[in-house]
Design an enzyme around this catalytic site. Structure first.
Site, mmCIF file in Angstrom:
data_model
loop_
_atom_site.group_PDB
_atom_site.id
_atom_site.type_symbol
_atom_site.label_atom_id
_atom_site.label_comp_id
_atom_site.label_asym_id
_atom_site.label_seq_id
_atom_site.Cartn_x
_atom_site.Cartn_y
_atom_site.Cartn_z
ATOM 1 N N GLU A 268 -7.556 96.349 45.100
ATOM 2 C CA GLU A 268 -8.991 97.201 45.077
ATOM 3 C C GLU A 268 -9.152 97.589 46.201
ATOM 4 O O GLU A 268 -9.153 96.832 47.403
ATOM 5 C CB GLU A 268 -10.049 96.645 44.330
ATOM 6 C CG GLU A 268 -9.640 96.007 42.946
ATOM 7 C CD GLU A 268 -10.829 95.197 42.268
ATOM 8 O OE1 GLU A 268 -12.083 95.437 42.607
ATOM 9 O OE2 GLU A 268 -10.491 94.246 41.550
ATOM 10 N N GLU A 379 -18.703 101.725 39.729
ATOM 11 C CA GLU A 379 -19.109 100.393 38.932
ATOM 12 C C GLU A 379 -20.367 100.254 39.755
ATOM 13 O O GLU A 379 -20.751 100.430 40.912
ATOM 14 C CB GLU A 379 -18.027 99.471 39.245
ATOM 15 C CG GLU A 379 -18.564 98.174 38.573
ATOM 16 C CD GLU A 379 -17.397 97.066 38.819
ATOM 17 O OE1 GLU A 379 -17.461 95.806 38.888
ATOM 18 O OE2 GLU A 379 -16.266 97.298 39.486
#
Length: 464
Positions: A268, A379
């Site tokens: 990520e 997120e």
């Protein structure tokens, strides 16, 4: 200074010589006393003590005169023993200008290595490449960083210079060649963590969640069903509001493999606002990895042995600047993650072709081969601290329908195929866990390729 040292050394030599002669005189006295004692016994029987006294007096009067002669001679013509000259070499002369210049060089070097606090409060340390946390890993001990890999075909980097996107480097600061910049971790950073043992790690969870998502909410675009060897995107940067210390807001790309159980592998990268991790509300460039669904492996940035940084100008975890503004200037960062076809490591590139570093392939299980899903988007954490949905913002804090300059975006979405080619997304799908709180709208055009707008304000009349 030379004269003073000469006198001191001469005195030392005198003392040493005197000790030697004292020892020699002591031995002569012992020998003479032996003779004297036998004479005493003889002379005592005769009742004659005068000869004994005369003998001792003659010896004691000669020795002081001889020692005095030696001391005077040594002061006039000093002789240096090899022992003393070795302790005090003649060429060690104090030169103030030379010492001052040396001090200036040392100070400049220390200031270059130990950076002052940047405007965002960070202290950046320049750490030798082979002393970074990654090389604490048993598989990397004693090794050197890998050479740069072959870039994916179809990759034409263009955009901002990587040196100008972080607050700490805006004054021209960088680390010397052979070192990397690392944001210093403080006691306060660790004390803010909800768990010291999990400092620098995400909570154990799945990547995609439904309405029982344990507080993590997403608005993402994704592709799946093929073999993927990398991903690329330009990510709009904002500074969203985060309601409390234990929540965050991020925008990133995920390279994913394995099931969504305990064997989940992810790589990520993106930007995040995380007051728990960093102690402020700046958007910061970050990386993450895990090979077991965020349980025992992996971490943010360089907070564990994992990611190997090779760049001396980018500090992972440092604040990003500038950021976008509503109805104002827009700013984005370009990120590319891809698998080196030769060695199998996963490399990270920022902006205009700047290599940041790589994740060694041995860190992973499924990602040693390829990814089975690529995901892009936002997120947030919704802690419901006051019993209501959080007001933590995603992206710009505005819904996707507001469009450019108001809503946050991802653009130029691409993946890397099995033959190391960058290609457009074949079948982009979009998903929002709670569309009344944060939503997403996708599209495609000739300038941006595959793109989407996403985000939202969190709590509102439709998201109580």
């Amino acid at each position: 200074m030379v004269i003073l040292r000469t006198l001191v050394e001469a005195s030392l030599l005198k003392e040493k010589t005197r000790n030697i002669w004292c020892c020699f005189d002591h031995r002569r006295r012992q020998h003479q006393c032996t003779q004297t004692e036998s004479n005493i016994r003889r002379e005592t029987t005769r009742g004659n003590f005068s000869n004994m006294a005369s003998c001792c007096c003659k010896i004691s009067s000669i020795i002081p005169i001889f020692v005095f002669f030696l001391l005077v001679s040594s002061s006039i013509c000093p002789v240096y023993s090899s022992e003393i000259s070795n302790l005090h070499p003649n060429n060690q002369t104090f030169r103030p200008q030379k010492e001052l210049q040396k001090l200036k060089i040392i100070t400049a070097r220390i200031n270059k290595i130990n950076k002052p606090a940047s405007p965002d409060g960070d202290i950046i340390d320049c750490v030798l490449l082979h002393h970074q946390p990654a090389f604490d890993h048993p598989r990397l001990k004693g090794q050197k960083p890998m050479d740069p890999p072959e870039r994916p075909r179809g990759h034409n980097p263009k955009g901002i210079a990587a040196e100008n996107f972080q607050v700490w480097s805006m004054s021209g600061e960088s680390c010397p060649e052979g070192t990397i910049p690392i944001r210093r971790t403080t006691e306060q950073d660790m004390l803010r963590a909800s768990s010291v043992t999990r400092f620098g790690r995400k909570q154990s969870r799945f990547v995609r969640r439904d309405t029982t998502s344990n507080g993590h909410e997403h608005a993402v675009g994704y592709v799946s069903g093929e073999e993927y060897y990398g991903a690329k995107a330009s990510i709009n940067v904002w500074a969203p509001r985060v309601s409390n210390q234990y929540e965050f807001s991020l925008s990133q790309l995920w390279v994913i493999s394995g099931s969504f159980g305990d064997d989940l592998n992810t790589i990520e990268a993106g930007w995040q606002v995380s007051p728990e991790l960093y102690g402020d509300y700046y958007p910061r460039f970050f990386t993450y990895w895990t090979s077991d669904a965020y349980q025992a492996t992996g971490c943010y940035n360089l907070l564990c042995s994992g990611f190997v940084q090779t760049n001396n100008r980018i500090a992972i975890g440092a604040a990003i600047s500038p950021t976008s503004s509503y109805n104002g200037g827009q700013f984005d960062i370009s990120l590319l993650v891809w698998k080196d076809p030769k060695h199998g490591n996963w490399w990270l590139e920022f902006g205009s072709g700047i290599l940041v570093g790589y994740w060694p392939s041995f860190l992973f299980t499924h990602l040693r081969d390829n990814a089975s899903m690529v995901q892009f988007g936002g997120e947030i954490v919704n802690s419901r601290a006051d019993g209501f949905h959080t007001q933590t913002e995603m992206g710009s804090g505005h819904f996707a329908g507001e469009g450019f300059g108001k809503a946050s975006y991802f653009r130029n979405l691409q993946v890397v195929d099995w033959d190391n080619n960058l290609i457009p997304l074949p079948n982009l799908q979009v998903l929002a866990d709670f569309p009344n709180c944060y939503d997403i709208q996708g599209g495609i055009n000739r300038v941006w390729g595959n793109y989407f707008y996403y985000g939202g304000p969190g709590r509102n009349v439709r998201c109580p």
